[in-house]
Each structure stands twice: as C-alpha cells, then as structure tokens.
Design a protein around this motif. Sequence first.
Motif, PDB file in Angstrom:
ATOM      1  N   ASP A   1       0.838  -1.210   0.000  1.00 26.07           N
ATOM      2  CA  ASP A   1       0.000   0.000   0.000  1.00 26.07           C
ATOM      3  C   ASP A   1       0.868   1.254   0.000  1.00 26.07           C
ATOM      4  O   ASP A   1       0.565   2.237  -0.705  1.00 26.07           O
ATOM      5  CB  ASP A   1      -0.919   0.006   1.224  1.00 26.07           C
ATOM      6  N   ALA A   2       1.940   1.240   0.792  1.00 27.68           N
ATOM      7  CA  ALA A   2       2.842   2.390   0.831  1.00 27.68           C
ATOM      8  C   ALA A   2       3.503   2.611  -0.522  1.00 27.68           C
ATOM      9  O   ALA A   2       3.625   3.747  -0.996  1.00 27.68           O
ATOM     10  CB  ALA A   2       3.905   2.183   1.914  1.00 27.68           C
ATOM     11  N   ALA A   3       3.916   1.518  -1.167  1.00 28.02           N
ATOM     12  CA  ALA A   3       4.545   1.630  -2.479  1.00 28.02           C
ATOM     13  C   ALA A   3       3.561   2.175  -3.511  1.00 28.02           C
ATOM     14  O   ALA A   3       3.910   3.027  -4.336  1.00 28.02           O
ATOM     15  CB  ALA A   3       5.074   0.264  -2.919  1.00 28.02           C
ATOM     16  N   ALA A   4       2.318   1.693  -3.449  1.00 32.34           N
ATOM     17  CA  ALA A   4       1.291   2.162  -4.396  1.00 32.34           C
ATOM     18  C   ALA A   4       1.007   3.643  -4.200  1.00 32.34           C
ATOM     19  O   ALA A   4       0.818   4.391  -5.168  1.00 32.34           O
ATOM     20  CB  ALA A   4       0.015   1.343  -4.224  1.00 32.34           C
ATOM     21  N   SER A   5       0.984   4.082  -2.942  1.00 35.33           N
ATOM     22  CA  SER A   5       0.692   5.499  -2.674  1.00 35.33           C
ATOM     23  C   SER A   5       1.812   6.396  -3.186  1.00 35.33           C
ATOM     24  O   SER A   5       1.565   7.544  -3.579  1.00 35.33           O
ATOM     25  CB  SER A   5       0.493   5.722  -1.170  1.00 35.33           C
ATOM     26  N   VAL A   6       3.045   5.890  -3.187  1.00 35.60           N
ATOM     27  CA  VAL A   6       4.160   6.665  -3.726  1.00 35.60           C
ATOM     28  C   VAL A   6       3.961   6.894  -5.218  1.00 35.60           C
ATOM     29  O   VAL A   6       4.128   8.012  -5.726  1.00 35.60           O
ATOM     30  CB  VAL A   6       5.500   5.939  -3.466  1.00 35.60           C
ATOM     31  N   GLN A   7       3.580   5.848  -5.949  1.00 32.83           N
ATOM     32  CA  GLN A   7       3.377   5.993  -7.388  1.00 32.83           C
ATOM     33  C   GLN A   7       2.167   6.863  -7.705  1.00 32.83           C
ATOM     34  O   GLN A   7       2.198   7.675  -8.623  1.00 32.83           O
ATOM     35  CB  GLN A   7       3.223   4.614  -8.028  1.00 32.83           C
ATOM     36  N   MET A   8       1.093   6.709  -6.933  1.00 28.81           N
ATOM     37  CA  MET A   8      -0.110   7.506  -7.193  1.00 28.81           C
ATOM     38  C   MET A   8       0.101   8.972  -6.832  1.00 28.81           C
ATOM     39  O   MET A   8      -0.494   9.862  -7.425  1.00 28.81           O
ATOM     40  CB  MET A   8      -1.292   6.945  -6.396  1.00 28.81           C
ATOM     41  N   GLY A   9       0.982   9.235  -5.857  1.00 35.83           N
ATOM     42  CA  GLY A   9       1.196  10.613  -5.421  1.00 35.83           C
ATOM     43  C   GLY A   9       2.409  11.264  -6.037  1.00 35.83           C
ATOM     44  O   GLY A   9       2.861  12.308  -5.554  1.00 35.83           O
ATOM     45  N   ALA A  10       2.964  10.663  -7.087  1.00 35.10           N
ATOM     46  CA  ALA A  10       4.150  11.232  -7.725  1.00 35.10           C
ATOM     47  C   ALA A  10       3.861  12.656  -8.197  1.00 35.10           C
ATOM     48  O   ALA A  10       2.838  12.927  -8.815  1.00 35.10           O
ATOM     49  CB  ALA A  10       4.575  10.364  -8.907  1.00 35.10           C
ATOM     50  N   GLY A  11       4.782  13.566  -7.899  1.00 31.34           N
ATOM     51  CA  GLY A  11       4.600  14.964  -8.286  1.00 31.34           C
ATOM     52  C   GLY A  11       4.104  15.824  -7.147  1.00 31.34           C
ATOM     53  O   GLY A  11       4.216  17.048  -7.190  1.00 31.34           O
ATOM     54  N   GLU A  12       3.547  15.207  -6.106  1.00 27.05           N
ATOM     55  CA  GLU A  12       3.097  15.966  -4.940  1.00 27.05           C
ATOM     56  C   GLU A  12       4.289  16.285  -4.052  1.00 27.05           C
ATOM     57  O   GLU A  12       5.268  15.545  -3.993  1.00 27.05           O
ATOM     58  CB  GLU A  12       2.053  15.164  -4.160  1.00 27.05           C
ATOM     59  N   LEU A  13       4.194  17.411  -3.332  1.00 31.82           N
ATOM     60  CA  LEU A  13       5.274  17.832  -2.452  1.00 31.82           C
ATOM     61  C   LEU A  13       5.162  17.074  -1.137  1.00 31.82           C
ATOM     62  O   LEU A  13       4.484  17.504  -0.202  1.00 31.82           O
ATOM     63  CB  LEU A  13       5.210  19.344  -2.211  1.00 31.82           C
ATOM     64  N   GLY A  14       5.825  15.954  -1.056  1.00 30.01           N
ATOM     65  CA  GLY A  14       5.783  15.127   0.142  1.00 30.01           C
ATOM     66  C   GLY A  14       6.452  13.800  -0.138  1.00 30.01           C
ATOM     67  O   GLY A  14       6.508  13.346  -1.283  1.00 30.01           O
ATOM     68  N   ASN A  15       6.981  13.184   0.904  1.00 30.12           N
ATOM     69  CA  ASN A  15       7.670  11.902   0.746  1.00 30.12           C
ATOM     70  C   ASN A  15       7.075  10.870   1.686  1.00 30.12           C
ATOM     71  O   ASN A  15       6.254  11.190   2.559  1.00 30.12           O
ATOM     72  CB  ASN A  15       9.174  12.061   0.999  1.00 30.12           C
ATOM     73  N   ARG A  16       7.502   9.624   1.515  1.00 33.27           N
ATOM     74  CA  ARG A  16       6.933   8.513   2.273  1.00 33.27           C
ATOM     75  C   ARG A  16       8.061   7.718   2.931  1.00 33.27           C
ATOM     76  O   ARG A  16       9.044   7.357   2.271  1.00 33.27           O
ATOM     77  CB  ARG A  16       6.130   7.617   1.329  1.00 33.27           C
ATOM     78  N   LEU A  17       7.903   7.440   4.232  1.00 27.68           N
ATOM     79  CA  LEU A  17       8.864   6.660   4.998  1.00 27.68           C
ATOM     80  C   LEU A  17       8.138   5.522   5.706  1.00 27.68           C
ATOM     81  O   LEU A  17       7.108   5.743   6.349  1.00 27.68           O
ATOM     82  CB  LEU A  17       9.562   7.547   6.039  1.00 27.68           C
ATOM     83  N   VAL A  18       8.654   4.327   5.582  1.00 27.93           N
ATOM     84  CA  VAL A  18       8.121   3.174   6.308  1.00 27.93           C
ATOM     85  C   VAL A  18       9.200   2.709   7.284  1.00 27.93           C
ATOM     86  O   VAL A  18      10.359   2.524   6.897  1.00 27.93           O
ATOM     87  CB  VAL A  18       7.750   2.018   5.361  1.00 27.93           C
ATOM     88  N   LEU A  19       8.812   2.516   8.546  1.00 22.75           N
ATOM     89  CA  LEU A  19       9.754   2.071   9.570  1.00 22.75           C
ATOM     90  C   LEU A  19       9.325   0.715  10.110  1.00 22.75           C
ATOM     91  O   LEU A  19       8.194   0.551  10.588  1.00 22.75           O
ATOM     92  CB  LEU A  19       9.812   3.094  10.712  1.00 22.75           C
TER      93      LEU A  19
END
Length: 756
Positions: free
Chosen positions: A302-320
């Motif tokens: 889900d995190a990986a999918a959200s990265v691709q869907m949100g490409a171009g938005e000002l924000g990043n994704r971190l999973v711990l």
Amino acid sequence: MNHSLGLDNWVALSATLEALHLRNANGELGNNPTHAHGAKIEARLAYAERACKVALLLLRRLKTGTTGGTTEENNLSGAARRRSLQVDDISIERFSVSFTPSNQGEDPTVDTRDTIERVLGYFNAIRSSGVPGGCNISTVGEAEIKCALDSVIDVTSTADDLASFHTTGNQSDGLHKLGILLYQLFARGESPQLDRGDREDPVCGDSQEDNGGQSPRKHIQHLSGVSESLSEKGVPVSLCRLVTDLIDPTEEGGTPFNSLDEVCEEVKQILDRPDIFFHDVNWLDFSSGLIGRSEEMQRLHDAAASVQMGAGELGNRLVLLKGFPGAGKSYLASNIQGELAESGWLYAQTKFDRFVQNPLLTMASSFDELLASLEEEGDILENLEAVMSSSAIVTLSEWLPSLRQLFPHILRRVISDEDLVSLANVDQRRRRSNDMTSSSESAQSRLHYIFRKFVSALSSPDRPLLIVLDDLQWADNSCLDLISSLLMDFNHLNQFGIANDTPQCFLVMGSYRENEVDSTHMLSSYLETFERSNTLQVTNIQLDGIAKSDTNLMISEMLGLSLRLTKSLTDAVQAKTLGNPLYIHAFMQSLVKEKLLVHSVAKKRWIWDIEAIQSLSVQGSIAEVLTRKISYIPHDTQEALKVMSTFGSQIREEYIHHLYPLQEKQQEFRDRLNAAVEESVIEKIGSKYKFVHDMVQQAVYELMSPQERAECHLQNGVKMISVLSCCKDSHLDLGLITFAAIDHINIAKSLGVTDS
C-alpha cells in the motif's frame, strides 16, 4: 453441456497418461537406468497430483452434501439419507467426474472442447471393446489426455451415496469409508485388503438407530499395512499417512482426523505445496519463505502504491519496521524489495554494521551498486545527465565511482587527467570520506542538495526507487542527516514539486531494533522529527512474534508434515520461542542436535519426544540459544567463523584474498566456511559469505574474549595492508581493502591494542 466419466474410468484414463508419460520418457532417455528411475518417479507424482485435485473436488462435494444433480435429487427424504453403504460397497465406481467443454486450457490455441470429446470417445471405445491396457490409444497422445484430465471441474454422486459419509452420531464410520475411497483413488482403482475380524469403533457409541440400523461393529474393519501398501505403489508419504489415519488411526501410532473439514484442509495443503509434501523431507527445510506477515506485506505494498499515485506531490513517504532481533525485519524488507523489483522498481539496499566506522561509505556503496546495474538503462542515464549539472556529477563521482564509467565524457570535459587519477587515489578517497563527516555546514548542505537532485533524477513514476536502510540503530549522524535531508528538504524541486518536469518517486524503508533504541539513542531524536514533519508521511510497522497458527505452518513445511501432525510440537515450540522466527529456527536445529527431533528412516517422516521437549528449560536470550547451536559446529569451522565475524555481517571474496595470499590457505578457509553453510549458520551469495542473521554474527563474535577480538582485528588489518603492495595492478578495489584494513586496526586500538 459438461461431459462426465465414471471415477473408476477417470482413474484408468489417468493411469493411461502415467503409462504414456513413462513410455515416452524412456524412449527419449534411452536405456539409462538412473534417468528411467527418475522418469518413473515423475510419472507417479504427476498421477498423485491429479488424484489429489480430484480428491479435493470429492471432499468439497461431500461437505456440501449435494449431488451436483437436480433439485429433486438433492432433496431426497430423510429415510433415503439414513441408508448407509456397507464397507464392501464403497467404490469409486459410485462417483463420476465432470469435464468442462470450455476453451480455457493452459494452451489457448488448443480447442479444449474438441480434445475432451475425442479423448473420452476413444477411451470409451477401447473400454467397450475390451482392449487391455491404456497405452493402446494411438489416435490421441499424452498432451491430449493431459488436457482432458486437467479440465475436470466437479465430482458427483447420488444423494444416498453422499449421505453414507455423513452417518449421524458416528463420524469415524464416515471417515473410515472415505479412507477406503481415497485408497482406491490413489492406488489406481485397487481396494485395500480387509481383515475380516471386526473391531468396535473406539469413537462411536452403541446406538444402532444413529447408524442406519447397522451395528457399529459391522462398519469399521481393521486394515493392516495400509501405509506400506500405498507406499509400494509410489504414493507420496503424506498421502499414505492421510489415508491410513482415515482408515485406521491406530496403525503405527497414527493421529485421527476430527472432521471432514480437517481432511479437506489437509488435502488442500498437500496440493498447494507438492514440492514439499510429495517428497520425503529428511532435513530441516527453511525454504518456505515469508510466513505470518501477510498483513505487514500488504501495508508495504500500500505504501509503495501510494508513492506511485502521489508522484509529483510535495511530500515523501517513509516506512519504519521495528521489532526485537529475529522478528524478521530484514527478511520482510528483502521480500518486498524482490516483489517491487519484479514490477520495475529500482532499489538501493544499505545494511549498516556496527563494525563499519564510516557508515556513510556503506550507504554510498549501495547507490554505487545500483548505478553499476544501470549501464544498459539509456533512458535513466539520459535523465540523470539532463537533470544534473556537470559539476554535480563530478562531485558525486567522488562517492559513486560508477558515475565515472557511465559519464566519462563529462568528467574529461570538466577536470584534468591529473585530477581524474586523483579521484581514484586511495588516500584521496579516504580523506574525502573524512571530509564528508567533518566539513563545514555549507559544504554538507551542498552535498545534501546534490544527493536529493540525484535521487529525484534517478526515480520516476515508471521506474520508482526503493531505498532500504537496514539496522538504522548503527547509522551515524552523517547518515541520518543525509536521510533527513532527502526526506524533508525540497529546495531541489521547482515550485510545482517537479525537477525538470519529471516527478520524483521514491520510498524510503528503514528498520531498527526496537529494544536497542531508547530515548537517549541518537536515532530517537530523528524519529521524533520524522513524526512531526508535515511533508513526510510515516508508516510504523511493529513486528512481534508470529501467531501459533503461523508457527505451525512454518514447522509443518519445515518437516514436510501436515498441520494436523505438527500441532503438538508447535505447542511446545511456541511456548519456548514466543513465535520469534529466528528463535524458532535455532530451537528446531537444537532439537535435532540433541536428538529430540529425528528423521525416522522406517517411518519416512520426522518424529519427536514431545515430553522431553516440553520439559526443556530454555533460559536466556536468543543469542545464548544461538551460542549453544554454534557450539555443536566443529572447532576449525568455529575458528573460521570467528575471523569472519570480525568483518561484520558478511565477508567479501576480496577480503579472503588479502587475508590469505597463499592459494592453499584461501581454499582451507573457504572449505571451513562452506562447512558452516551446510550447518545453516552462514549462506553463500555470489562472491560473499553472509551470516544468516546479525544475531548469529553477534553470537560468534562474543565467543571470543575482548583480548581475542582485539588480536583478531589487528591481525586482519595488518595482513590486508601487508599484501596491498603486491596487488597494484589487480582488478580488486584497493580502496575498499584499505578502508576495511584501517577499520580493523582502529577497532583493535579501541579494544586496548597499543601502537607498539
């Protein structure tokens, strides 16, 4: 409409395919006895797999209790349903299989409807003419018969026959009959030999009314040697055990089934993993893969999918990923990395190590390996050159040497030949390494900016980038500052959040040992900053011990035994290990070493002393359990592992080459490491030997006293430096060797070794 065939005829047709397969294989292989034996086993296992599929359809039909026919047939009176088949009447002839006529076989070019009709037509013609043997079918071949058999979609029978397997109040009677039916299916139509001495069903009562008016003593009859008889026919051990426990669970200390559902689940488990359950597993098989982490894997996807869907938005994704040692953090990260790579993701994996004094070099090395793999990726390289300035590429090439091979024209245009030589100089690389951690704030800010630009140019929605940072508890401030800048600074992007009209698209996944990171740990303050950021979405995944049902699945596949048979062992193992995957593996191996878990050649399966296992006192940490495990390994292998442990989680072939310049000594060291591979303590991956887990490396390292560790580090460093002068023209990375040697000497000094 569907075509149908009696189940007995299906067995004959499937046996025909088995014979054809064997005949054709022998024709191709010639008279080689070894190959012929292998072909025979392959043909038998193929029959067993087909029979398993039909058995599962049969069991599902029995569970529903419907005939598969008309509504009138499915609603027969209660009196009809109470009539029960005698044991002597149980036969596969009372059942039929249905074939689908659709054109949906494995090969879309094959007309499945026509194939089924031709195969069944020729088969019926031969059966009616009384021609003996199935191999006389000459107008249809092996492929056509297989196509028809693979098209079976259902098993049907009459309501009376189905009802006989659901005898009210006497469940074991129905399971006993089911065992006889499955025996016939797996034994290619043969019936088991009944011992006519009746015995009383130990499960059922004395009620005749609940048994259709029949005495319970007349229903269940003893069958001796069921498992042995099936085994002689080439039936896999798992199916022999299943049928035996249905017919007579008292034979050979069997384990009775409790319900039809349990039988269905076991057949499905065997069918899902024939690679495990169709073979006699006489070693602990740790190859089952990820177990008990499906929910966590879904969150990562889900995190990986959200990265691709949100490409171009000002924000990043971190999973711990956080948890105790052995919980499976690294293994989970490795699995998601592999799955994403298959769908086109790029990845850079950094594993921090407590013995590496400059973790930033480790991180740079992982990105350099990624760059080296992109030599044929023209589009990515073109984008890198378009987005990044020449000076930025030159600056990064000091840390990522692969850039010099990928963009030689840029480096020659910007810097002189003399400076190019300086870039590769070992001393210069070491100095720049130190500069990175001690340089001015403005210099670090520029480097962070260039790195963000680099990652942005490297990633895209079509080829996203996964950055894996394993064991963050061993990263230093310079690494954590670089990671923070990558995640939370955006001045390398234009006002639309896009670098040169190409959206950045990357996911950072980090893992750390929760028990080693308290409020005073360096990492703790960074984690708090990440959580407070408005432009960073953080997903925390807690990894605890796996559930007992998952432990049972792990042990079941480890031993090649069904879930039903491993429940008692699982109860004991779960109590001792609390579901920690690494602990489970180590504990199971210790049971084998202590001969509490042994493989029985006579029974062709694993057996155990459950009372002795339950009484074991398991004290101390996982490291202590691993230490006991290592103590069983031969002394010379232990000594080689001790040397390897001083290099951290893995040792490269280059290091072995410099530790032991003489070929004979190199091979002796490798032989000892290969012996450790056989003990499942380390693994060989390409040109590296790697401990199966950091905790194993730690356990080996702590076998040495502080003085022994210091001496080992010092000897390693001195040996590696002493042979560098002999390797000036070698293809080896001398800078890498030098860094490692200096690290060893510095660690030795920190442990009390003086310059003298």
